[in-house]
Motif scaffolding. Sequence first.
Motif, PDB file in Angstrom:
ATOM      1  N   PHE A   1       0.822  -1.208   0.000  1.00  0.00           N
ATOM      2  CA  PHE A   1       0.000   0.000   0.000  1.00  0.00           C
ATOM      3  C   PHE A   1       0.857   1.260   0.000  1.00  0.00           C
ATOM      4  N   LEU A   2       1.976   1.211   0.716  1.00  0.00           N
ATOM      5  CA  LEU A   2       2.891   2.354   0.704  1.00  0.00           C
ATOM      6  C   LEU A   2       3.433   2.596  -0.701  1.00  0.00           C
ATOM      7  N   LYS A   3       3.804   1.512  -1.375  1.00  0.00           N
ATOM      8  CA  LYS A   3       4.317   1.633  -2.740  1.00  0.00           C
ATOM      9  C   LYS A   3       3.237   2.191  -3.665  1.00  0.00           C
ATOM     10  N   LEU A   4       2.000   1.726  -3.467  1.00  0.00           N
ATOM     11  CA  LEU A   4       0.899   2.202  -4.304  1.00  0.00           C
ATOM     12  C   LEU A   4       0.638   3.695  -4.064  1.00  0.00           C
ATOM     13  N   GLN A   5       0.712   4.123  -2.792  1.00  0.00           N
ATOM     14  CA  GLN A   5       0.539   5.549  -2.518  1.00  0.00           C
ATOM     15  C   GLN A   5       1.580   6.376  -3.262  1.00  0.00           C
ATOM     16  N   HIS A   6       2.840   5.937  -3.161  1.00  0.00           N
ATOM     17  CA  HIS A   6       3.930   6.661  -3.821  1.00  0.00           C
ATOM     18  C   HIS A   6       3.700   6.724  -5.328  1.00  0.00           C
ATOM     19  N   ASN A   7       3.374   5.587  -5.940  1.00  0.00           N
ATOM     20  CA  ASN A   7       3.186   5.535  -7.396  1.00  0.00           C
ATOM     21  C   ASN A   7       2.006   6.393  -7.841  1.00  0.00           C
ATOM     22  N   LEU A   8       0.910   6.361  -7.087  1.00  0.00           N
ATOM     23  CA  LEU A   8      -0.269   7.137  -7.469  1.00  0.00           C
ATOM     24  C   LEU A   8      -0.015   8.640  -7.364  1.00  0.00           C
ATOM     25  N   ARG A   9       0.634   9.041  -6.290  1.00  0.00           N
ATOM     26  CA  ARG A   9       0.917  10.473  -6.141  1.00  0.00           C
ATOM     27  C   ARG A   9       1.830  10.959  -7.265  1.00  0.00           C
ATOM     28  N   ALA A  10       2.862  10.151  -7.582  1.00  0.00           N
ATOM     29  CA  ALA A  10       3.779  10.535  -8.661  1.00  0.00           C
ATOM     30  C   ALA A  10       3.034  10.591  -9.992  1.00  0.00           C
ATOM     31  N   PHE A  11       2.135   9.631 -10.201  1.00  0.00           N
ATOM     32  CA  PHE A  11       1.355   9.608 -11.443  1.00  0.00           C
ATOM     33  C   PHE A  11       0.477  10.846 -11.555  1.00  0.00           C
ATOM     34  N   LEU A  12      -0.238  11.187 -10.467  1.00  0.00           N
ATOM     35  CA  LEU A  12      -1.142  12.333 -10.493  1.00  0.00           C
ATOM     36  C   LEU A  12      -0.379  13.646 -10.638  1.00  0.00           C
ATOM     37  N   ASP A  13       0.795  13.724 -10.025  1.00  0.00           N
ATOM     38  CA  ASP A  13       1.606  14.935 -10.165  1.00  0.00           C
ATOM     39  C   ASP A  13       2.044  15.125 -11.612  1.00  0.00           C
ATOM     40  N   ARG A  14       2.538  14.039 -12.243  1.00  0.00           N
ATOM     41  CA  ARG A  14       2.993  14.150 -13.630  1.00  0.00           C
ATOM     42  C   ARG A  14       1.818  14.440 -14.566  1.00  0.00           C
ATOM     43  N   ALA A  15       0.673  13.848 -14.275  1.00  0.00           N
ATOM     44  CA  ALA A  15      -0.512  14.108 -15.101  1.00  0.00           C
ATOM     45  C   ALA A  15      -0.933  15.574 -14.990  1.00  0.00           C
ATOM     46  N   ALA A  16      -0.839  16.113 -13.792  1.00  0.00           N
ATOM     47  CA  ALA A  16      -1.226  17.509 -13.588  1.00  0.00           C
ATOM     48  C   ALA A  16      -0.301  18.462 -14.338  1.00  0.00           C
ATOM     49  N   HIS A  17       0.988  18.117 -14.433  1.00  0.00           N
ATOM     50  CA  HIS A  17       1.961  18.964 -15.118  1.00  0.00           C
ATOM     51  C   HIS A  17       1.977  18.721 -16.627  1.00  0.00           C
ATOM     52  N   SER A  18       1.179  17.760 -17.096  1.00  0.00           N
ATOM     53  CA  SER A  18       1.149  17.453 -18.531  1.00  0.00           C
ATOM     54  C   SER A  18       0.026  18.169 -19.253  1.00  0.00           C
ATOM     55  N   GLY A  19      -0.720  18.948 -18.549  1.00  0.00           N
ATOM     56  CA  GLY A  19      -1.849  19.618 -19.175  1.00  0.00           C
ATOM     57  C   GLY A  19      -3.046  18.687 -19.259  1.00  0.00           C
ATOM     58  N   GLU A  20      -4.172  19.253 -19.643  1.00  0.00           N
ATOM     59  CA  GLU A  20      -5.396  18.455 -19.691  1.00  0.00           C
ATOM     60  C   GLU A  20      -5.289  17.298 -20.680  1.00  0.00           C
ATOM     61  N   ARG A  21      -4.775  17.595 -21.899  1.00  0.00           N
ATOM     62  CA  ARG A  21      -4.678  16.535 -22.907  1.00  0.00           C
ATOM     63  C   ARG A  21      -3.705  15.449 -22.470  1.00  0.00           C
ATOM     64  N   GLY A  22      -2.544  15.862 -21.962  1.00  0.00           N
ATOM     65  CA  GLY A  22      -1.557  14.874 -21.528  1.00  0.00           C
ATOM     66  C   GLY A  22      -2.042  14.068 -20.352  1.00  0.00           C
ATOM     67  N   GLY A  23      -2.712  14.725 -19.401  1.00  0.00           N
ATOM     68  CA  GLY A  23      -3.235  14.011 -18.243  1.00  0.00           C
ATOM     69  C   GLY A  23      -4.306  13.019 -18.622  1.00  0.00           C
ATOM     70  N   ASN A  24      -5.195  13.412 -19.538  1.00  0.00           N
ATOM     71  CA  ASN A  24      -6.247  12.490 -19.984  1.00  0.00           C
ATOM     72  C   ASN A  24      -5.659  11.280 -20.718  1.00  0.00           C
ATOM     73  N   ALA A  25      -4.630  11.549 -21.518  1.00  0.00           N
ATOM     74  CA  ALA A  25      -3.972  10.442 -22.236  1.00  0.00           C
ATOM     75  C   ALA A  25      -3.334   9.473 -21.255  1.00  0.00           C
ATOM     76  N   ALA A  26      -2.720   9.998 -20.198  1.00  0.00           N
ATOM     77  CA  ALA A  26      -2.108   9.132 -19.191  1.00  0.00           C
ATOM     78  C   ALA A  26      -3.175   8.287 -18.496  1.00  0.00           C
ATOM     79  N   LEU A  27      -4.325   8.887 -18.186  1.00  0.00           N
ATOM     80  CA  LEU A  27      -5.415   8.125 -17.568  1.00  0.00           C
ATOM     81  C   LEU A  27      -5.932   7.030 -18.508  1.00  0.00           C
ATOM     82  N   ASP A  28      -6.010   7.326 -19.796  1.00  0.00           N
ATOM     83  CA  ASP A  28      -6.472   6.322 -20.771  1.00  0.00           C
ATOM     84  C   ASP A  28      -5.483   5.148 -20.830  1.00  0.00           C
ATOM     85  N   ARG A  29      -4.190   5.454 -20.811  1.00  0.00           N
ATOM     86  CA  ARG A  29      -3.196   4.381 -20.846  1.00  0.00           C
ATOM     87  C   ARG A  29      -3.268   3.535 -19.578  1.00  0.00           C
ATOM     88  N   LEU A  30      -3.462   4.205 -18.452  1.00  0.00           N
ATOM     89  CA  LEU A  30      -3.571   3.468 -17.195  1.00  0.00           C
ATOM     90  C   LEU A  30      -4.824   2.599 -17.178  1.00  0.00           C
TER      91      LEU A  30
END
Length: 880
Positions: free
Chosen positions: A606-635
């Motif tokens: 669970f600790l690893k999952l928390q770390h991975n999710l936060r990093a994922f959401l941070d990168r998605a937020a810095h990728s703009g709306e289109r980049g973030g949506n694309a990352a969610l689709d890939r996930l």
Amino acid sequence: MPTLGQMMLSLLGAWIRMAQRRPLAVVAAAVVLSVACVLYIKDNLGMNTSTKDMLSPDLPWRQLDLQYEREFPHHTDNILVVIEAATPDQALDAADVLYERLMQRPDRFRSVYYNSAITLFRNSALLFLDTGELQDLADSLAAIQPFLARLTGDESIRGLFSMLADAVEALEDGEDFDLAPLLRQVNAAIEAVEHHRDYRVSWHRLMSGESDEDDVQREFIIVQPVLDHDDPLPADPAISELRNIVKELGIETRFGTRVRLTGNVVLEQEELLSVQRGTQLVFLLSLISVTVLLQFGLGSLRMVVATQLTLLIGLVFTAAIATLTLGELNLISVAFAVLYVGLGADFAIHYCLRYRELLFGGIENAAAVEQSALHIASSLFLCAVSNAVGFFAFIPTDFDGVAELGLISGVGMFISLLVTVMLLPPLLMLLPLRKPRDPTAAARWDDALSRMLVTPFNHARTVRAIAIVAIVAMAGVILNLRFDYNVLNLKDPSTESVQTYQDLLKDSRTSPWTGVMLASDRDEALRLIHEYEQLDVVDKAIWIGDFLPENQDQKLAIIEEMNLLLGELPEAGEAAPSSHADQEAALRSFLGALERAPTVGSQPEFLKLQHNLRAFLDRAAHSGERGGNAALDRLSHSLLASLPGRLATLRASLDADVITYQSLPKALVERWQSASGRYLIEIMPRRNINENGAMRDFVETLQKVDARVIGAPVVNLEASDAVIKAFSQAFLYALVAIVVILFFMLHRGQDVAYVVVPLLVATLMTGAASVVLDIPINFANIIALPLLLGIGVDNGIHIVHRFRTAPPDDTHLMRTSSARAVVISTLTNIGGLGNLAFSPHLGTASMGEILAIGIGMTMLCTFVILPSLLMMETERAKRA
């Protein structure tokens, strides 16, 4: 009254004089006839790449194999479609889609069989689990049923992480179930998305409790193609269509799989294509090397052109005869072209060099052409007869491939003789050799060669002593000569079908090389299975009874409980569609649930999952709306792409019913029980029988239980033994026939010995060299033996014939045109046939290696052993 020989020489002289008056007409007629033959060959000559069909159908094991093919025709002429993936889910989903499309093309595929596509097995898959495994699965599903219901109603990131949030709360409240396998895969999916790698969560493994394995997961579809026998590659339309369907459906990119084709149909086609590609390369290399060597040896481009045109026309005539008499060639009989080129070139070279010798001796061109033919005709005739009889001796063997090779090559020797003495004279009239301005300059290389060749004459006793010691040593070495009976080792290892086949052989669960036994009734089948499964070499034995699960009543009761528990699972799509905002909110809500559950949230996964999710959401937020949506689709794709198929399989498996023999589908039954009532038993090897020792051990152990066993490994081994026996018989018959002919034609026993002894020594040296160089004998290179026999006999005949009929005035036999012709023809054969070693087809390459070695050994014995034997007469004369 003139003898038959004198009458034949008289007719030959009359033909040559007529051809000298109209050389252009004779050559034009030969060319027109050869063109007509080429067109006939193109339309009528077929190619059979099956190694089994080269052997007599009367052999006991061939009869068993033919019976197997008659009783179970669905097991022959198949394409094996191998779908490989990192997870079972990907392989299963890809196979389902491909199977459905293939079923829509009966014009290309006679039958398509995919075990998992059979409705009975989809609905009753759980019955094939052990009772304990099924109960464990039921308990696991019962524990997660509330969460599974949440996910099945909303197959999205929102549904998955809402389910995980509920599970975290339940765990924090003290409930006990294991989420570690799911968390590991979810973490792996997030990391794969971050690193732009393909990854799919395996819901099959999560639901079944299987461990995460690194092994490649495979599904198999068996396809029987519609064969177009008017096509040189009968299966090519079906194979091409299959590859196009895979590409059109995007099977590999869409499911993250690799699709490869193998099976006997694809193996045979790719082998034929490999031979054709190799032939093109070898032909080019041979053409260049032979032209250079002939130019060097004959000293005239005109004679080179005349020789090659004669050789080509004779080869076409021989191929036309093969087409007329046989209709198709096999992997052995196709070598007639190699034999013809090797021996036919000798005829032309001897003629041309005798013509050159006479012409340079001061005789006019027309007279030199005629006298060369009349002088050389007797030795050429003797060579043709001895070679033809040797080849015809192959016909009585059980190896049909060898018998056909013997027939074609034997006829080819007479065609070569006729073309040489009938077509070469008018060609030399049209392309006369020009006398050199300085005759001594033209003979300089001949003198240098002659000085080297006379050494065995000058040291005959030493040569004989060394030869005896070498023979004894090589006799010990040749005992280690081995036959490689693995047909895969003959094929191009770079082809997809061979690589796939070898990969499958490494795993006993997927090995396509299995033993096959046909049992006459159920009792015999059960007895044989019991005996086979006691053997160390057998992994398991499979028959139709294995498709009737044990303890069905007990298993059905467990499935009924599962059905009551899981049967009300909601269908996909009952929840409202989730937007990208919904998915992001679900991820953040899950992180909040972890923060509210300190006990659960502190666990490593669970600790690893928390770390991975936060990093994922941070990168998605810095990728703009289109980049973030694309990352969610890939996930989403990585996490859930395989879920719908597994849920559908789970729902279907809850409809299980009792499986009886009567309920088994026809598509399955006809593969395991024949119309005549015989049962098929497939015996799986425990070891990788791609290794020769393991294959022989497997086959011989099975045969001790029942000699009627058949299957690919048995066919390989028995065919190899038949080949060895056939070639041993053929070689012995040919040698005896040649000796008899030589006695009849040469009239001297010692002359026969002069011809035969160097030949046998050369054969021994070739075998010893193949042992030292680790070149085993196989289906392909074993056909080099008759060529080496023919070349050895021809060399000996020419040298002995010249020694008896027209020895040089200075007694140096090695200075004659006969000796030079043997050198040139041998070098030409090595240059032409040795290039086969560069073929990508390993069988053809090994044949080139053996030919190069054997021809070299033959020349060595002709110019070392034979002169030392001939000197025995001189030594006796001096003592007398």
